[in-house]
Design an enzyme around this catalytic site. Structure first.
Site, mmCIF file in Angstrom:
data_model
loop_
_atom_site.group_PDB
_atom_site.id
_atom_site.type_symbol
_atom_site.label_atom_id
_atom_site.label_comp_id
_atom_site.label_asym_id
_atom_site.label_seq_id
_atom_site.Cartn_x
_atom_site.Cartn_y
_atom_site.Cartn_z
ATOM 1 N N HIS A 197 -7.591 -3.896 4.642
ATOM 2 C CA HIS A 197 -7.001 -2.366 4.548
ATOM 3 C C HIS A 197 -7.591 -1.634 3.548
ATOM 4 C CE1 HIS A 197 -4.323 0.705 2.344
ATOM 5 N NE2 HIS A 197 -3.639 0.597 3.568
ATOM 6 N N ASN A 198 -7.896 -2.142 2.322
ATOM 7 C CA ASN A 198 -8.843 -1.192 1.345
ATOM 8 C C ASN A 198 -10.245 -1.103 1.756
ATOM 9 O OD1 ASN A 198 -6.202 -1.520 0.095
ATOM 10 N ND2 ASN A 198 -7.143 -1.703 -2.185
ATOM 11 N N GLU A 247 -10.060 1.338 4.059
ATOM 12 C CA GLU A 247 -9.748 2.812 3.145
ATOM 13 C C GLU A 247 -11.097 3.316 2.537
ATOM 14 O OE1 GLU A 247 -6.517 2.266 0.190
ATOM 15 O OE2 GLU A 247 -7.784 2.907 -1.197
ATOM 16 N N LYS A 272 -4.132 -6.888 3.171
ATOM 17 C CA LYS A 272 -4.425 -5.620 2.124
ATOM 18 C C LYS A 272 -5.857 -5.543 1.755
ATOM 19 C CE LYS A 272 -2.878 -2.258 -0.149
ATOM 20 N NZ LYS A 272 -3.689 -2.208 -1.604
ATOM 21 N N SER A 282 0.764 -1.192 0.046
ATOM 22 C CA SER A 282 0.010 0.024 -0.076
ATOM 23 C C SER A 282 0.865 1.177 -0.048
ATOM 24 C CB SER A 282 -0.750 0.162 1.047
ATOM 25 O OG SER A 282 -1.753 1.311 1.127
#
Ligand code: 6PG
Length: 477
Positions: free
Chosen positions: A186-187, A190, A183, A128
């Site tokens: 995480h997105n 986000e 990940k 990222s």
């Protein structure tokens, strides 16, 4: 070969990662399907470090020292499989393939298994930080075997972002698809973070009546407090930007249809499979979806709404402070939901993910980097089995202090007709967790009524059904 690492796929992310490795003193073999890109990289950035330009897969593999470390930076999906198929036959026992794209973790699990059977380590690494991060230090979330991390970890630690305390923003997340799973979440976080910020912006615009430039100042001031984060910082930058062609605020000339490449959607799809309520993230994905339905929106413009009530100057200032409280409280809930999903994934797939470590490697380099993440690490360190993040004492206290304003902001949004799906969903989640009794008991009753789906009782064990059609006697089944 002499290269300690190879990067194939030299679009902007691959190119910048290759340069990052080279700038950190590693010899980097570079390869791209279209050779001109390889040569362009070396020509333009050759003085930054030691590159070995490879024009064929054979040349590329030959350039690498053994065990080979080969990083694939191509589009997620079929292109990744194609590149793996191309290179795997050229590799030997103990070599490591790293996929640094935004792959779906199920694909990563499949690829890891296939390659493991061929003696090759496969590391699905979430990376990222966008282009800048790739060049100056991303946050890196590698999965794969512990053995592969032993050989790869020290290199990743060199190129990763460093948190404020100097710690590199990378850690071995867990086996096979763990890195790409983290990940993905995480997105998802986000997306939620961005949507919450967007809703805060809209409220300041429509209810407080602030201009984009003024809202940029509000965000700047928030950025010096507990909301200190990359996303708040860039929001202020975007809002203060003026379009050169029209002289209008940039945000007013951009088409209001949010796009997505899929990781937020995956987060929600997988959350549904895992049975984890990530309502804040889901609303963020749906908000993008709503924005993209041009026809639907066009056909709905005439629908009635409330009469807007613009606040006076003092009221607006007070409201803006309340929005900060709301944003912070909703953010805690969004992260709570995301970390719940990581913990559920870890359990389902036996990854043994350290949640506090995950928060700590997001402190630098990545899109959701924020001062606040330190607090999440502390919360999990203080209580490793913490069932839900927001029950951590200090977060619970902050929400307690914020909740009146949080509620007022959402109530105002509702009465003024400003859509705030992520604010509202996160508050509803909070209230659901708090509730002594949920109306789920009624849902169970309805299910039992129309489908004899049975229910459990609060006062004794067993599975029960009421004979709704007759005397309504209860039977144990
Ligand atoms: C990152 C970003 C990056 C990418 C997003 C954008 O962590 O650096 O998350 O991976 O910019 O996937 O996603 P959308 O195009 O779906 O908004």
């Amino acid at each position: 070969g002499t290269a300690q690492i190879g990067v194939t796929g030299l679009a902007v992310m691959g190119r910048n990662l290759a340069r990052n490795f080279a700038r950190n003193g590693f010899t980097v073999a570079v390869h791209n399907r279209t050779a001109s890109r390889t040569d362009a990289l070396v020509k333009e950035f050759g003085d930054e470090g030691t590159f070995v330009a490879a024009h064929t897969p054979e040349e590329f593999v030959a350039a690498l020292e053994r065990p080979r470390r080969l990083m694939i930076m191509v589009k997620a999906g079929d292109p990744t499989d194609a590149v793996i198929q191309e290179f795997a036959p050229l590799l030997e026992d103990g070599d490591v393939i790293i996929d640094g794209g935004n792959a779906h973790f199920e694909d990563t699990r499949r690829r890891e298994k296939e390659l493991r059977e061929r003696g090759i380590h496969f590391v699905g690494a979430g990376i990222s930080g966008g282009e800048e991060g790739a060049l100056h230090g991303p946050s890196i979330m590698p999965g794969g075997s512990a053995e592969s991390y032993a050989s790869l970890g020290p290199m990743l630690e060199r190129i990763a972002a460093k948190a404020e305390d100097g710690a590199p923003c990378v850690t071995h997340i867990g086996p096979d698809g763990a890195g790409h799973f983290v990940k993905m979440v995480h997105n998802g976080i986000e997306y939620a973070d961005m949507q919450l910020i967007a809703e805060a912006y809209q409220l300041l615009r429509d209810v407080a009546g602030y201009s984009p430039a003024r809202i940029a100042d509000v965000f700047r001031s928030w950025n010096s407090g507990r909301l200190d984060s990359y996303l708040i910082e860039i929001t202020a930058e975007v809002l203060s930007h003026v379009d050169a062609a029209t002289g209008e605020p940039f945000v007013d000339v951009v088409l209001d249809r949010a796009e997505q490449k899929g990781t937020g959607r995956w987060t929600v799809q997988i959350a549904l499979d895992l049975g984890v309520p990530v309502s804040g993230i889901a609303e963020a994905v749906f908000a993008r979806s709503v924005s993209g339905h041009a026809d639907l929106r066009e056909a709905s413009r005439h629908l009635a709404g409330p009469t807007a009530h613009r606040l006076g100057e003092d009221e607006a200032a007070a409201f803006s402070d309340r929005v900060e409280q709301a944003l912070y409280a909703s953010k805690i809930v969004a992260y709570t939901q995301g970390f719940h999903q990581i913990s559920a994934g870890s359990e389902r797939y036996d990854w043994d993910i350290d949640l506090g470590r995950v928060a700590s490697i997001w402190r630098g380099g990545c899109i959701i980097r924020a001062a606040f993440l330190d607090r999440i690490t502390s919360a999990y360190e203080a209580r490793p089995g913490l069932p839900v993040l927001l029950s951590d004492k200090s977060f619970a206290e902050e929400i307690a202090a914020a909740q009146d304003d949080w509620r007022t902001v959402i109530a105002t949004a509702v009465t003024q007709g400003v859509p705030t799906p992520a604010f509202a969903a996160t508050l509803a989640y909070y209230d659901s967790l708090r509730a002594e009794r949920l109306p789920a008991a009624l849902t169970q009753g309805q299910r039992d009524y129309f489908g004899a789906h049975t229910y459990h009782r609060t006062d004794r064990d067993g599975t029960f059904h009421t004979l709704w059609g007759g005397e309504k006697n209860e039977v144990e089944s």
